[in-house]
Write a protein that holds these residues in place. Structure first.
Motif, PDB file in Angstrom:
ATOM      1  N   ALA A 139      -8.803   8.180  -4.571  1.00 57.51           N
ATOM      2  CA  ALA A 139      -6.756   8.307  -5.342  1.00 57.51           C
ATOM      3  C   ALA A 139      -6.005   7.366  -4.243  1.00 57.51           C
ATOM      4  N   LEU A 140      -6.367   8.466  -2.491  1.00 58.06           N
ATOM      5  CA  LEU A 140      -5.393   8.004  -1.507  1.00 58.06           C
ATOM      6  C   LEU A 140      -5.355   6.412  -1.470  1.00 58.06           C
ATOM      7  N   ILE A 141      -6.264   6.105  -1.466  1.00 58.23           N
ATOM      8  CA  ILE A 141      -6.264   4.184  -0.420  1.00 58.23           C
ATOM      9  C   ILE A 141      -5.688   3.445  -1.814  1.00 58.23           C
ATOM     10  N   LEU A 142      -5.564   3.611  -3.627  1.00 60.55           N
ATOM     11  CA  LEU A 142      -5.236   3.181  -4.135  1.00 60.55           C
ATOM     12  C   LEU A 142      -3.404   3.748  -4.289  1.00 60.55           C
ATOM     13  N   LEU A 143      -3.031   4.749  -4.147  1.00 63.02           N
ATOM     14  CA  LEU A 143      -1.514   5.297  -3.733  1.00 63.02           C
ATOM     15  C   LEU A 143      -1.297   4.117  -2.177  1.00 63.02           C
ATOM     16  N   SER A 144      -2.227   4.510  -0.825  1.00 65.47           N
ATOM     17  CA  SER A 144      -1.685   2.917   0.079  1.00 65.47           C
ATOM     18  C   SER A 144      -1.362   1.905  -0.488  1.00 65.47           C
ATOM     19  N   GLY A 145      -2.559   1.421  -1.127  1.00 61.80           N
ATOM     20  CA  GLY A 145      -2.189   0.002  -2.100  1.00 61.80           C
ATOM     21  C   GLY A 145      -0.427  -0.259  -3.004  1.00 61.80           C
ATOM     22  N   LEU A 146      -0.103   1.080  -3.440  1.00 58.21           N
ATOM     23  CA  LEU A 146       0.848   0.872  -4.869  1.00 58.21           C
ATOM     24  C   LEU A 146       1.838   1.481  -3.239  1.00 58.21           C
ATOM     25  N   GLY A 147       2.311   1.562  -2.422  1.00 66.96           N
ATOM     26  CA  GLY A 147       2.998   1.562  -1.097  1.00 66.96           C
ATOM     27  C   GLY A 147       3.060   0.694  -0.378  1.00 66.96           C
ATOM     28  N   VAL A 148       1.970  -0.251  -0.636  1.00 66.53           N
ATOM     29  CA  VAL A 148       2.664  -1.905   0.137  1.00 66.53           C
ATOM     30  C   VAL A 148       3.089  -2.505  -1.502  1.00 66.53           C
ATOM     31  N   ALA A 149       2.927  -2.419  -2.889  1.00 71.15           N
ATOM     32  CA  ALA A 149       3.722  -3.059  -3.738  1.00 71.15           C
ATOM     33  C   ALA A 149       4.903  -2.771  -3.342  1.00 71.15           C
TER      34      ALA A 149
END
Length: 403
Positions: free
Chosen positions: A125-135
């Motif tokens: 979930a944290l890595i998914l959130l990191s990717g969302l931040g990039v988005a």
């Protein structure tokens, strides 16, 4: 009104009025502003590059299996690629100056905290959130950078090159830290995100004033050439991710080189990408954007062939750098060209060219893994030599946007 009151009401000539900033001043400081956006892009994309750099250490320290490890890469790719076109549409409808700062902060916090937790669902979930931040960062930052760059492809090249620098620095910075302190060292990469988020947040009012001073871009959105351009970006991303994933394995398992030489090959490829991104913008200012895109496709084929078929372990290093440069020559140009094709939707254009089209190579990469199982990494690189021909064919269909 007394003289004292008049002096108090008059503007202070020593303090610039950002809300009425003249275009001359905006142009004079364009390169300074582009450096800021380039640095911000580098920090943001650093966290994209840190995911593949840290995945092996999750396997070693957390004892994740290969399927779980590939799931972390998938989480980052899904978070960073799928939402970007929709966020681009949002950026075109509302002007939220805090979005770039929020995006880079979320990218850094998500990736940085991921190494501090053990349960796999929490890490995922944290890595998914990191990717969302990039988005979140890319569409808003791409729109703001274009407003600062005006019609200069070279200036947009500074912004685009920032992303290439971030990818390049990720393994260089992460590997020593992860080797020394384990996967928990991801926390060391939180401060850069917080710092650049603070700087962007402090400068959001200046960016808004500069955007208001910039001439309004209007025209007819041309979706047909934009879709062709998106196809070219997908081809470029596919080849880039394919080489990025298998170049070290090719040096180690096929050329029987040491891990140090294999790491050098990856560094040459990514370093060439930085140079190609900067060079592409300058070339486009001289010969035009469409010709630059076509040039990148033409050069990519022989450079990839030299990388794959040149004998030895050291001589192909030159072509690793040249291949990275050729693949990235069109990068900044494609971002600017996409916004020119969609003058009324610069955020949408940036969301697709910087987001979905760039990251989609990460979704296609597992298919290359299946090929590598049967043909080895050399089989993947052989196939990648031919794929840029598709970009060349699509490039013939492009036309310079109407000014």
């Amino acid at each position: 009104m007394t003289d004292i009151e008049r002096r108090a009401a008059a503007p202070d000539p020593t303090r610039p009025d950002l809300d009425s900033l003249p275009l001359a001043d905006a142009g004079a400081s364009m390169w300074q502003r582009m450096r800021l956006w380039g640095i911000a892009h580098a920090v943001d994309d650093l966290y994209q590059g840190l995911v593949p750099a840290s995945v092996p250490y999750f396997v070693l320290d957390r004892h994740y299996g290969y399927v779980a490890a590939s799931g972390l890469t998938l989480a980052a790719t899904l978070g960073s690629s799928v939402p970007q076109p929709f966020l681009g549409v949002l950026v075109d409808r509302v002007r939220w100056g805090w979005l770039p700062a929020a995006g880079v902060a979320l990218a850094g916090l998500g990736l940085g905290l991921s190494g501090l937790f053990h349960p796999y669902p929490v890490v995922w979930a944290l890595i998914l959130l990191s990717g969302l931040g990039v988005a979140v960062f890319h569409p808003a930052a791409g729109k703001a950078a274009r407003e600062a760059a005006g019609d200069s492809a070279g200036a947009m090249g500074v912004f685009a090159a920032g992303g290439s620098v971030g990818f390049f620095l990720a393994p260089v910075l992460a590997t020593p830290a992860l080797v020394a302190w384990g996967v928990g060292a991801t926390a060391l990469f939180i401060p850069p995100a917080v710092l650049i988020a603070y700087v962007l947040h402090r400068n959001r009012h200046r960016h808004r004033a500069l955007a208001s001073a910039a001439p309004l871009r209007t025209g007819t959105d041309r979706w047909a050439p934009f879709l062709v351009l998106t196809g070219i970006e997908v081809v470029r991303s596919t080849v880039f991710f394919g080489v990025n994933t298998f170049i070290e394995l090719y040096w180690i398992r096929h050329l029987h080189a040491s891990r140090a030489v294999a790491g050098t090959a990856l560094a040459c490829f990514l370093g060439g990408g930085v140079l190609g991104t900067l060079l592409g913008g300058r070339i486009a200012d001289r010969i035009g954007m469409v010709r630059t895109v076509q040039l990148g496709a033409v050069l990519a084929v022989p450079m990839l062939a030299g990388l794959r078929f040149l004998p030895g372990t050291l001589a192909p290093l030159l072509f690793a750098g040249l291949a990275g440069a050729a693949l990235n020559i069109p990068f900044a140009v494609l971002v600017k060209l996409g916004q020119d094709y969609l003058p009324n939707r610069p955020g949408t254009a940036a969301g697709v060219t910087l987001g979905l089209a760039v990251s989609i190579g990460g979704l296609i990469a597992p298919a290359f893994g299946v090929l590598a199982e049967s043909r080895g990494p050399q089989g993947v690189l052989t196939l990648l030599c031919a794929i840029p021909l598709a970009a060349l064919g699509l490039g013939v269909l492009l036309r310079e946007p109407e000014q």
